[in-house]
Write an enzyme that holds these catalytic residues in place. Structure first.
Site: not given
Ligand code: NDP
Length: 288
Positions: A54, A98, A121
């Protein structure tokens, strides 16, 4: 006939180039580049790899990337403090924590600490609720959005088709089912209690496997000509395996996403797209 293999790596590369061009146009208009903040807690090697990917993809697209790495023995309060730091920092446009988090941390509480305005997200209940209401939230969960992009960019008909999604998690199955409904597919969601799964799957024009059981979806589950999207990623002896048994399904399906190189790269590309969308919403509108 053999399925058309949908090259997710190539599609993701195109999308990342589109995002880089958009970031460059923001800079040309005097706007600060988007800034993504990530909390990676602990030492799970898969999570570390995902976050590294990412970060690299963000920086290559011109998106600033800040990584906070609290130790594996952090408490819920420690992680909530870091979330507060990112959410209170006016320079951060999008943030994420995460997953999975170490066992002692309350994941629900942490996810609730990500404000909707910085929800990179797309997991915030308000964004999921908007999706369930048939609206188009500014950001959407990356993996389901990536599946939709692969279908659209491959020319797979969605409106009016029968779609079956195997898996009902909040990060993949449920939001993808909603996206398909919103795109006018007729959708069935399956899970571990579904009876005669193979028969249900054989009705699908679009079959999505988001299960986490390598090779479970064999030709017996696939209607000839169907588009088969393999979300599954399970590491077995160092190899990444999907939920679809490619050897038996490829001769039957019309389209098929490989693992690796299918849905995975799209997840990262969609995260970048979300970050740019959040940054855009926090910058002044361009003067016409
Ligand atoms: P979860 O474990 O949260 O969900 C799995 C789903 O599969 C559940 O709904 C479960 O049913 C269902 N399931 C399990 N066994 C069966 C079975 N025998 N028959 C039918 N359904 C079954 O997983 P995630 O949604 O988080 O992830 C799914 C897969 O996708 C994993 O391999 C994961 O690694 C991968 N993934 C890949 C991403 C990418 O970027 N490529 C991103 C995110 C995930 P029930 O609800 O009844 O338990």
């Amino acid at each position: 006939m053999s399925a058309t293999i949908i090259d997710g790596s190539a599609v993701a590369k195109t999308i990342r180039a589109e995002i880089a061009a958009e970031v460059a146009s923001m800079a040309a208009g005097g706007l600060a580049p988007p800034h993504l903040g990530v909390v990676l807690c602990g030492d799970d090697p898969a999570s570390a790899t995902y976050v590294r990917n990412k970060g690299r993809a963000a920086e290559r697209a011109g998106i600033r990337f800040t990584l906070l790495t609290p130790s594996a023995d952090s408490s819920t309060a420690d992680i909530l403090d870091l979330c507060a730091r990112l959410s209170g920092d006016p320079d951060i446009d999008g943030m994420l924590v995460q997953l999975p988090l170490p066992r002692q941390i309350d994941t629900g509480a942490v996810l609730e600490a990500v404000p909707v305005a910085k929800d990179a997200d797309g997991f915030h209940p308000l964004n999921l609720g908007r999706l369930a209401a048939g609206a188009a939230p500014p950001v959407l969960p990356g993996t389901p959005l990536g599946c939709m992009e692969l279908l659209r960019r491959s020319g797979v008909p969605i409106a009016g088709s029968r779609a079956v999604v195997v898996g009902r998690s909040v990060i993949v199955g449920r939001p993808l089912a909603l996206l398909l409904v919103n795109a006018d597919a007729t959708v069935t969601v399956c899970h571990s209690k579904t009876r005669d799964l193979a028969a249900v799957c054989r009705e699908a024009d679009i079959l999505v496997a988001a299960i986490g059981r390598p090779g479970m979806i064999t030709a017996e589950y696939v209607k000839p000509g169907a588009a088969v999207i393999d979300v599954g990623t399970t590491l077995v002896d160092g190899r990444l395996l999907g939920d679809v048994d490619r050897a038996s399904v490829e001769p039957v399906a019309g389209w098929l996403t490989p693992v690796p190189g299918g849905v995975g790269p799209m997840t990262v590309a969609m995260l970048l797209r979300n970050t740019v969308a959040l940054a855009r919403s926090r910058r002044p509108a361009p003067i016409p």
